[in-house]
Design an enzyme around this catalytic site. Structure first.
Site, short mmCIF file in Angstrom:
data_model
loop_
_atom_site.label_atom_id
_atom_site.label_comp_id
_atom_site.label_asym_id
_atom_site.label_seq_id
_atom_site.Cartn_x
_atom_site.Cartn_y
_atom_site.Cartn_z
N ASP A 126 -17.25 10.10 36.83
CA ASP A 126 -18.35 10.25 35.86
C ASP A 126 -18.09 9.48 34.56
O ASP A 126 -18.87 9.55 33.63
CB ASP A 126 -18.58 11.74 35.55
CG ASP A 126 -17.38 12.36 34.86
OD1 ASP A 126 -16.33 11.70 34.75
OD2 ASP A 126 -17.49 13.52 34.42
N LYS A 177 -26.98 -12.58 -0.70
CA LYS A 177 -27.47 -12.37 0.68
C LYS A 177 -28.31 -11.11 0.76
O LYS A 177 -27.99 -10.12 0.12
CB LYS A 177 -26.26 -12.23 1.61
CG LYS A 177 -26.62 -11.89 3.06
CD LYS A 177 -25.38 -11.78 3.94
CE LYS A 177 -25.03 -10.35 4.22
NZ LYS A 177 -23.89 -10.19 5.14
N ASP A 237 -14.85 -14.24 4.87
CA ASP A 237 -15.53 -12.97 5.17
C ASP A 237 -14.57 -12.05 5.90
O ASP A 237 -13.61 -12.52 6.52
CB ASP A 237 -16.79 -13.23 6.02
CG ASP A 237 -17.86 -12.19 5.77
OD1 ASP A 237 -17.56 -11.14 5.17
OD2 ASP A 237 -19.02 -12.42 6.18
C1 R5P Z 1 -21.17 -7.71 5.77
O1 R5P Z 1 -21.18 -6.93 4.86
C2 R5P Z 1 -19.91 -8.22 6.40
O2 R5P Z 1 -18.92 -8.53 5.47
C3 R5P Z 1 -20.19 -9.42 7.27
O3 R5P Z 1 -20.68 -10.46 6.45
C4 R5P Z 1 -21.22 -9.11 8.31
O4 R5P Z 1 -20.97 -7.88 8.93
C5 R5P Z 1 -21.23 -10.20 9.34
O5 R5P Z 1 -22.21 -9.91 10.27
P1 R5P Z 1 -23.04 -11.06 10.96
O6 R5P Z 1 -22.06 -12.06 11.51
O7 R5P Z 1 -23.79 -10.34 12.05
O8 R5P Z 1 -23.97 -11.62 9.94
#
Ligand code: R5P
Length: 324
Positions: free
Chosen positions: A39, A195, A222
């Protein structure tokens, strides 16, 4: 020293990374049997005795997120019931972290929910690599070490590229603090991108705050790349303002949906010149992205684990946050 009093186990989300960490520690990861009932229920059993040992359990709660979270909880439960002396969870990627507050009414706070579950099941301490926001440490009442791998990624980028005519870029407000620190440590001017998300998974950049990027190279940093929407939108906005080459560095390569194709196309069209992503998420090794360099964090994690085994081995903050 990593000796027979300690044991390292990699669960499904981190098997490859743990092989590398174990190699750095001069040991082997303990074998586990992970099986599923008809399951779908998960069973995790360590194949050797762990009585009285300090167990390091490594799991990225990446895709399949629910499966990996549940596997982690079940593993902790079985290790606890096997009389381990101490359990330290190393979480190279902490899933559910983006829901860390209610942005509108009737939303959950999953980052806290997952913290509650991990703590309740009986962990002694946890180390989280580059969580989406550092306040997650306050969601736990056990010791939490938050570790950034951005310095390691920056050093790799610096080794390969001349950063003289470069501007470092925060692709949104969420990353400002981390990018600001890198900007100061590496003495590189910084811009912030404004953004906004008109709907989930769609990123739009309205303007660039700070320096003029014309004829400059840009380095976008990032914490994670998920669908790739943020990075692609950031690259387009910077190019529209006349920047030259673009390098992208990120800790977590989630790379959902068609992110792999999007990034490949961006590399092919010279929107991205170089891409650096760490190996916090195993599936990065399956991605075929032109210009991608995988930054291996296993050496740092091995050093961190050594500190847990004996504080004489140094300080975790020094390993990953050291000022230049
Ligand atoms: C947002 O706050 C994060 O730091 C990343 O920029 C975001 O999660 C990236 O997501 P995606 O690649 O889908 O734009």
């Amino acid at each position: 020293m990593f000796n027979q009093e300690n044991i390292i186990i990699g669960l499904s989300g981190s098997k490859k990374l743990v092989d590398l960490i174990a190699k750095n520690l001069g040991t082997k990861q303990a074998q586990t049997t992970i099986s599923h009932f008809a399951d779908g229920e998960t069973l995790v059993r360590v194949d050797e005795s762990i009585r009285g040992k300090h167990v390091f359990l490594v799991q990225s709660t990446s895709k399949p997120v629910n499966e990996n979270v549940m596997e982690l909880l079940i593993a902790i439960d079985s290790i606890k019931r096997a009389s381990a002396k101490k359990i330290t969870v190393i979480c190279p990627y902490y899933g559910y972290a983006r829901q860390d507050r209610k942005s509108i009414g009737r939303e959950p706070i999953t980052a806290k929910l997952v913290a509650n579950l991990i703590e309740k099941v009986g962990v002694d301490n946890i180390c989280i690599i580059e969580p989406h926001s550092n306040q997650i440490q306050g969601f736990f009442d056990i010791p939490v070490d938050i570790v950034s791998m951005l310095k390691l990624i920056m050093d790799e980028i610096k080794k390969d590229n001349n950063l003289k005519n470069t501007i470092i870029v925060s692709p949104d407000y969420g990353c400002v603090k981390k990018v600001k620190k890198l900007s100061l440590d590496y003495n590189i001017p910084m811009v912030i991108l404004n953004k906004y998300r008109p709907k989930p998974n769609v990123a739009e950049i309205t303007n660039i705050l700070g320096e003029d990027v014309k004829n400059k190279n840009c380095l976008i940093i990032d914490d994670m790349i998920d669908t790739g929407g943020t990075i692609i939108a950031a690259c387009k906005a910077l190019k529209e303002k006349g920047c030259n080459n673009i390098i992208v560095g990120a800790t977590h390569g989630i790379l959902s949906n068609d992110a792999e194709n999007k990034l490949n196309l961006a590399c092919k069209n010279k929107l991205i010149n170089h891409l650096y992503i760490s190996n916090t998420i195993n599936t990065i090794y399956d991605k075929k992205i032109n210009k991608l360099k995988i930054v291996d964090i296993s050496k740092q994690l091995a050093k961190i684990i050594k500190v847990y085994t004996n504080p004489i081995n140094g300080s975790i903050s020094k390993i990953c946050y050291s000022k230049k």
